[in-house]
Design an enzyme around this catalytic site. Sequence first.
Site, PDB file in Angstrom:
ATOM      1  N   HIS A 222      46.113  16.874  92.678  1.00 55.40           N
ATOM      2  CA  HIS A 222      46.371  16.554  94.077  1.00 55.40           C
ATOM      3  C   HIS A 222      47.540  15.576  94.202  1.00 55.40           C
ATOM      4  O   HIS A 222      48.261  15.582  95.198  1.00 55.40           O
ATOM      5  CB  HIS A 222      45.133  15.933  94.738  1.00 55.40           C
ATOM      6  CG  HIS A 222      43.997  16.890  94.909  1.00 55.40           C
ATOM      7  ND1 HIS A 222      43.101  17.167  93.893  1.00 55.40           N
ATOM      8  CD2 HIS A 222      43.613  17.650  95.970  1.00 55.40           C
ATOM      9  CE1 HIS A 222      42.217  18.051  94.342  1.00 55.40           C
ATOM     10  NE2 HIS A 222      42.495  18.348  95.585  1.00 55.40           N
ATOM     11  N   ASP A 295      45.424  27.464  94.465  1.00 54.71           N
ATOM     12  CA  ASP A 295      44.831  26.232  94.972  1.00 54.71           C
ATOM     13  C   ASP A 295      45.705  25.795  96.155  1.00 54.71           C
ATOM     14  O   ASP A 295      46.741  26.409  96.451  1.00 54.71           O
ATOM     15  CB  ASP A 295      44.778  25.175  93.867  1.00 54.71           C
ATOM     16  CG  ASP A 295      43.710  24.108  94.109  1.00 54.71           C
ATOM     17  OD1 ASP A 295      43.217  24.002  95.249  1.00 54.71           O
ATOM     18  OD2 ASP A 295      43.377  23.366  93.161  1.00 54.71           O
TER      19      ASP A 295
END
Length: 396
Positions: A222, A295
């Site tokens: 992330h 993702d």
Amino acid sequence: MSLTPSPASGTSADTGSGWDPAAALAGMSLEEKVGQLFVMVVFGSRADSVHKENRARYGVATPAEAVRKYRPGGVILFPWAGNVSGARQVADLTTGLREASGTPLLIGVDQENGVVSRLAPIITKLPGSMAIGATGDPANARDAARVTGEELKDLGIGLDFAPVADVNINPRNPVIGPRAYGADPKRVASMVGAAVDGFHKAGVASVAKHFPGHGDTTVDSHTGLPVINHSMSTWRKVDAPPFRAAIAHGVDAVMSAHVVMPKLDPSGDPATLSHRILTGLLRDELGFDGVITTDALDMAGVRKKYGDAEVAVRAVLAGADLLLMPPNLDTAYGAVLKAVKSGRISEERLDQSVTRILRLKQKRGMAGPIRTDPGALRSAEHLKVARRVSTAPGDR
């Protein structure tokens, strides 16, 4: 890029079981096909909720207008987007989103249970994967997934971005940890296969993640770009078995990881953008012909090397079918559409992805009438299963 709302030429989301993906594909414009590649976030608690973030990101006021404008393949729900406050509210939201869509709509959520539980506290509370893996009994993974899947279906949600198929062999892993079933590839594989069975028994699509494996990292994708130096032989022994098991059990989709594995692909590109990994390993070696989803494309790990427009195009060229949460939907949509019109992405390649997406929707009942039942959540039977899998004996 400016898009204007238009009626989709595909069949209504409330079409009966005779809905035909091939006919739907044939009736789509090029713009509608490109729209099918995207899974977007919408803001608000109802399909007709006016929300400033919809205006800022999409130039429209409500979730329904955003769906009509972009004709996306799917929508993903989040509490932080104002999508989750109660069972009836979620059911009404999903119904409204489907009614706004010209084609059957994938409505998904990250409901792994444990630390990633987007629908807490409105659904039955179940242990996370590590706790279930520690019981040593795959039946617990299957039953937990079935209970979760049944409750998602009652809310009008047809796809769960679960189970996690990573083998967490690095105790310093900041992003997977208890989200994984454990550190033993065989045990994780058995749990993942059982979980896929549980979701399917509930009639919900499942997504194994994060390919080719996110278990041996010390960087959170992330916020950064992890590098995993597994050799091909190590990957086949450690990382691949849970994905092989998921595929053997008929998993609907596999999610890519924003990780670099230089021994698998020396280009330095993350797996999400790697043809060698998504097509060479997942499609060709493991034989997966379902949907490959990225993702989230707003994560730092996939944005390190290329701009957001190029990321979307390269993901499709690598083998991805669904592009999840691009940080700027206009930019990503426009880039993919331009790449198709220029021939960089062939129309044949685009049609392959759209066909996989439409087939998934048909297979999991998203093309027929979807009846929600929010009052069925947290049933006595489901709570009983939750108690049992939470206290199951095992070699902890």
